[in-house]
Design an enzyme around this catalytic site. Sequence first.
Site, PDB file in Angstrom:
ATOM      1  N   LYS A  11      16.475  21.929  -8.228  1.00 40.01           N
ATOM      2  CA  LYS A  11      15.432  22.110  -9.443  1.00 40.01           C
ATOM      3  C   LYS A  11      15.781  20.885 -10.629  1.00 40.01           C
ATOM      4  CE  LYS A  11      15.036  27.164  -9.246  1.00 40.01           C
ATOM      5  NZ  LYS A  11      15.604  28.327  -9.954  1.00 40.01           N
ATOM      6  N   PHE A  59       8.960  35.730 -18.635  1.00 40.84           N
ATOM      7  CA  PHE A  59       9.581  34.153 -18.386  1.00 40.84           C
ATOM      8  C   PHE A  59       8.987  33.370 -17.679  1.00 40.84           C
ATOM      9  CE2 PHE A  59      12.013  37.057 -15.712  1.00 40.84           C
ATOM     10  CZ  PHE A  59      11.695  36.462 -14.396  1.00 40.84           C
ATOM     11  N   ARG A  92      21.208  31.484   1.166  1.00 43.97           N
ATOM     12  CA  ARG A  92      21.541  32.363   0.069  1.00 43.97           C
ATOM     13  C   ARG A  92      23.028  32.469  -0.403  1.00 43.97           C
ATOM     14  NH1 ARG A  92      17.273  33.642  -3.501  1.00 43.97           N
ATOM     15  NH2 ARG A  92      18.565  35.225  -4.420  1.00 43.97           N
ATOM     16  N   THR A  98      21.501  34.891  -8.928  1.00 46.51           N
ATOM     17  CA  THR A  98      20.311  34.229  -9.866  1.00 46.51           C
ATOM     18  C   THR A  98      20.892  33.855 -11.304  1.00 46.51           C
ATOM     19  OG1 THR A  98      18.608  35.640  -8.675  1.00 46.51           O
ATOM     20  CG2 THR A  98      18.129  34.672 -10.804  1.00 46.51           C
ATOM     21  N   ARG A 109      25.353  27.891  -7.464  1.00 45.45           N
ATOM     22  CA  ARG A 109      25.069  28.403  -8.739  1.00 45.45           C
ATOM     23  C   ARG A 109      26.274  28.576  -9.845  1.00 45.45           C
ATOM     24  NH1 ARG A 109      19.774  32.055  -7.286  1.00 45.45           N
ATOM     25  NH2 ARG A 109      18.289  30.545  -7.136  1.00 45.45           N
ATOM     26  N   ASN A 123      19.810  27.346 -12.725  1.00 51.73           N
ATOM     27  CA  ASN A 123      20.539  27.627 -11.753  1.00 51.73           C
ATOM     28  C   ASN A 123      20.461  26.649 -10.472  1.00 51.73           C
ATOM     29  OD1 ASN A 123      17.966  28.370 -10.775  1.00 51.73           O
ATOM     30  ND2 ASN A 123      18.440  30.627 -10.843  1.00 51.73           N
ATOM     31  N   HIS A 126      16.259  26.475  -5.913  1.00 56.41           N
ATOM     32  CA  HIS A 126      15.536  27.624  -5.208  1.00 56.41           C
ATOM     33  C   HIS A 126      15.926  27.898  -3.810  1.00 56.41           C
ATOM     34  CE1 HIS A 126      12.674  30.420  -3.894  1.00 56.41           C
ATOM     35  NE2 HIS A 126      12.362  29.430  -2.958  1.00 56.41           N
TER      36      HIS A 126
HETATM   37  P1  DAT Z   1      16.400  33.731  -7.146  1.00 56.00           P
HETATM   38  O1  DAT Z   1      15.877  32.454  -7.688  1.00 56.00           O
HETATM   39  O2  DAT Z   1      17.884  34.158  -7.231  1.00 56.00           O
HETATM   40  O3  DAT Z   1      15.484  34.002  -5.810  1.00 56.00           O
HETATM   41  P2  DAT Z   1      13.962  35.355  -8.569  1.00 56.00           P
HETATM   42  O4  DAT Z   1      13.250  35.159  -7.432  1.00 56.00           O
HETATM   43  O5  DAT Z   1      14.190  36.708  -8.922  1.00 56.00           O
HETATM   44  O6  DAT Z   1      15.818  34.786  -8.459  1.00 56.00           O
HETATM   45  O7  DAT Z   1      13.663  34.317  -9.680  1.00 56.00           O
HETATM   46  C1  DAT Z   1      13.106  33.041  -9.684  1.00 56.00           C
HETATM   47  C2  DAT Z   1      13.836  32.305 -10.885  1.00 56.00           C
HETATM   48  O8  DAT Z   1      13.273  32.970 -12.163  1.00 56.00           O
HETATM   49  C3  DAT Z   1      15.186  32.451 -10.936  1.00 56.00           C
HETATM   50  O9  DAT Z   1      15.829  31.209 -10.010  1.00 56.00           O
HETATM   51  C4  DAT Z   1      15.425  32.125 -12.274  1.00 56.00           C
HETATM   52  C5  DAT Z   1      14.036  32.846 -13.160  1.00 56.00           C
HETATM   53  N1  DAT Z   1      14.594  34.016 -13.370  1.00 56.00           N
HETATM   54  C6  DAT Z   1      14.869  35.313 -12.813  1.00 56.00           C
HETATM   55  N2  DAT Z   1      15.322  36.252 -13.434  1.00 56.00           N
HETATM   56  C7  DAT Z   1      15.180  35.751 -14.895  1.00 56.00           C
HETATM   57  C8  DAT Z   1      15.352  36.455 -16.185  1.00 56.00           C
HETATM   58  N3  DAT Z   1      15.755  37.677 -16.222  1.00 56.00           N
HETATM   59  N4  DAT Z   1      15.239  35.489 -17.292  1.00 56.00           N
HETATM   60  C9  DAT Z   1      14.739  34.314 -17.183  1.00 56.00           C
HETATM   61  N5  DAT Z   1      14.536  33.557 -16.005  1.00 56.00           N
HETATM   62  C10 DAT Z   1      14.778  34.396 -14.880  1.00 56.00           C
HETATM   63 MG    MG Z   2      13.729  34.334  -5.516  1.00 53.26          MG
END
Ligand code: DAT
Ligand code: MG
Length: 143
Positions: A11, A59, A92, A98, A109, A123, A126
């Site tokens: 990212k 967000f 993963r 996350t 991460r 983080n 992806h």
């Molecule tokens: P991951 O990237 O671990 O699969 P996700 O699919 O739930 O997590 O969310 C995608 C992205 O969105 C994540 O990398 C960062 C952002 N994100 C997730 N939860 C968030 C939150 N509560 N506040 C801000 N950004 C968030």
């Molecule tokens: Mg995800």
Amino acid sequence: MSMQATLVIIKPDAIQRKQMGLVLSRLEQLDLHLVGAKMVRVGRELAEEHYRDLRQKPFFRELVQQLCGELHDVDAVLALVYAGSDAAAKVRQVTGATNPDNADPSTIRGSLGRVRSNGWIENVIHASFNDAEAQREIPLWFE
Ligand code: DAT
Ligand code: MG
């Protein structure tokens, strides 16, 4: 176990902080094959489609801006596809939670990510959550 493929995106926050090589080194240690790699200039349409399952989240707008590089002054991300047995699960596992503050320090991460004082989650990568998610995502990024 069947052959699977999974998507990784390095990212904008990681590109800006010059962590691309560190991330690739970590992923290279997995028992997987790198079968696709390209720099991608991410437009709104691709970012919104990629994160479509999160479109109702508060967000979401910022998430799309972030993937497009607008928050880090970055004009491309690195998209990768790794293939092999249990590809998504293996990636993963080294990706970590996350929120970098909750991620194990041994993970990508946990070691390279951070939460900014303004609350942005940086983080690093992806990684497709599972095989089904990978099968939806990979065609968005690779023809
Ligand atoms: P991951 O990237 O671990 O699969 P996700 O699919 O739930 O997590 O969310 C995608 C992205 O969105 C994540 O990398 C960062 C952002 N994100 C997730 N939860 C968030 C939150 N509560 N506040 C801000 N950004 C968030
Ligand atoms: Mg995800």
